[in-house]
Design a protein around this motif. Structure first.
Motif, mmCIF file in Angstrom:
data_model
loop_
_atom_site.group_PDB
_atom_site.id
_atom_site.type_symbol
_atom_site.label_atom_id
_atom_site.label_comp_id
_atom_site.label_asym_id
_atom_site.label_seq_id
_atom_site.Cartn_x
_atom_site.Cartn_y
_atom_site.Cartn_z
ATOM 1 N N SER A 43 0.825 -1.206 0.000
ATOM 2 C CA SER A 43 0.000 0.000 0.000
ATOM 3 C C SER A 43 0.858 1.254 0.000
ATOM 4 O O SER A 43 0.524 2.247 -0.644
ATOM 5 N N SER A 44 1.999 1.215 0.694
ATOM 6 C CA SER A 44 2.873 2.386 0.696
ATOM 7 C C SER A 44 3.503 2.588 -0.678
ATOM 8 O O SER A 44 3.654 3.717 -1.137
ATOM 9 N N SER A 45 3.856 1.496 -1.361
ATOM 10 C CA SER A 45 4.427 1.644 -2.698
ATOM 11 C C SER A 45 3.367 2.131 -3.688
ATOM 12 O O SER A 45 3.671 2.877 -4.614
ATOM 13 N N ALA A 46 2.113 1.722 -3.477
ATOM 14 C CA ALA A 46 1.040 2.204 -4.346
ATOM 15 C C ALA A 46 0.811 3.693 -4.133
ATOM 16 O O ALA A 46 0.565 4.438 -5.086
ATOM 17 N N GLN A 73 -2.806 3.382 -12.791
ATOM 18 C CA GLN A 73 -2.437 2.601 -11.620
ATOM 19 C C GLN A 73 -2.486 1.111 -11.934
ATOM 20 O O GLN A 73 -1.584 0.360 -11.573
ATOM 21 N N THR A 74 -3.530 0.672 -12.616
ATOM 22 C CA THR A 74 -3.635 -0.748 -12.949
ATOM 23 C C THR A 74 -2.524 -1.161 -13.903
ATOM 24 O O THR A 74 -2.000 -2.263 -13.808
ATOM 25 N N ALA A 75 -2.139 -0.270 -14.808
ATOM 26 C CA ALA A 75 -1.045 -0.576 -15.728
ATOM 27 C C ALA A 75 0.265 -0.730 -14.962
ATOM 28 O O ALA A 75 1.066 -1.626 -15.256
ATOM 29 N N GLU A 76 0.495 0.127 -13.959
ATOM 30 C CA GLU A 76 1.716 0.035 -13.168
ATOM 31 C C GLU A 76 1.723 -1.240 -12.331
ATOM 32 O O GLU A 76 2.754 -1.892 -12.192
ATOM 33 N N ILE A 77 0.582 -1.617 -11.797
ATOM 34 C CA ILE A 77 0.501 -2.832 -10.991
ATOM 35 C C ILE A 77 0.779 -4.054 -11.853
ATOM 36 O O ILE A 77 1.504 -4.960 -11.460
ATOM 37 N N LYS A 78 0.223 -4.078 -13.077
ATOM 38 C CA LYS A 78 0.460 -5.196 -13.985
ATOM 39 C C LYS A 78 1.942 -5.277 -14.360
ATOM 40 O O LYS A 78 2.511 -6.362 -14.460
ATOM 41 N N ALA A 79 2.577 -4.119 -14.570
ATOM 42 C CA ALA A 79 3.994 -4.108 -14.904
ATOM 43 C C ALA A 79 4.820 -4.650 -13.744
ATOM 44 O O ALA A 79 5.783 -5.397 -13.950
#
Length: 150
Positions: A43-46, A73-79
């Protein structure tokens, strides 16, 4: 203080997982405490990722900009998930499975016992330059101030 911990009756984990909790881990068992720390770290990295997203132009409406932020945000999480994937450890030269016995070279690759030497796998790492840098760092040049003639 150590006696207080011994006298206290063991408490169950606060997450009701059935294991015993510890006061040092907020009455959580080791597994639940590790999971909690992992969630907090994610959560802190998000939050950091959200803060690093550039501000969108003011001509867009607030509702459409919030959708775009969520998409980014979803694109960064997928990456990030794609980076986490690790293939089984195999020798780069002969594709032999090495598991825990693999040798990591300075070039960053993993090799079997036969190909672990730089000469065997054609390593392109510059050992001489690294050695020179280490020697230069360990032995700084000492230069005295020259005396002026009077």
């Amino acid at each position: 203080m150590a006696e207080e911990h011994r006298c206290q009756a063991p408490k169950l984990c606060a997450n009701n997982c059935g294991l015993l909790g510890s006061p040092s881990t907020r009455n959580l068992c080791s597994k639940c405490h590790r999971d909690l720390q992992l969630k907090q770290h994610q959560s802190s990295s998000a939050k950091l990722a959200v803060n690093q997203i550039p501000i969108l132009s003011s001509s867009l409406t607030s509702s459409s900009s919030s959708f775009q932020v969520k998409d980014e945000q979803t694109a960064e999480i997928k990456a990030a998930e794609m980076v986490v994937e690790v293939r089984p450890k195999r020798c780069l030269s002969c594709e032999k499975r090495v598991g825990l016995t693999g040798f990591k070279c300075r070039c960053g690759m993993v090799f079997c016992g036969i190909h672990r030497y730089p000469e065997e796998h054609g390593c392109n790492f510059d050992f001489k330059a690294v050695g020179k840098q280490q020697i230069a760092k360990a032995n700084p040049v000492v230069k005295a101030v020259k005396l002026q003639k009077t």
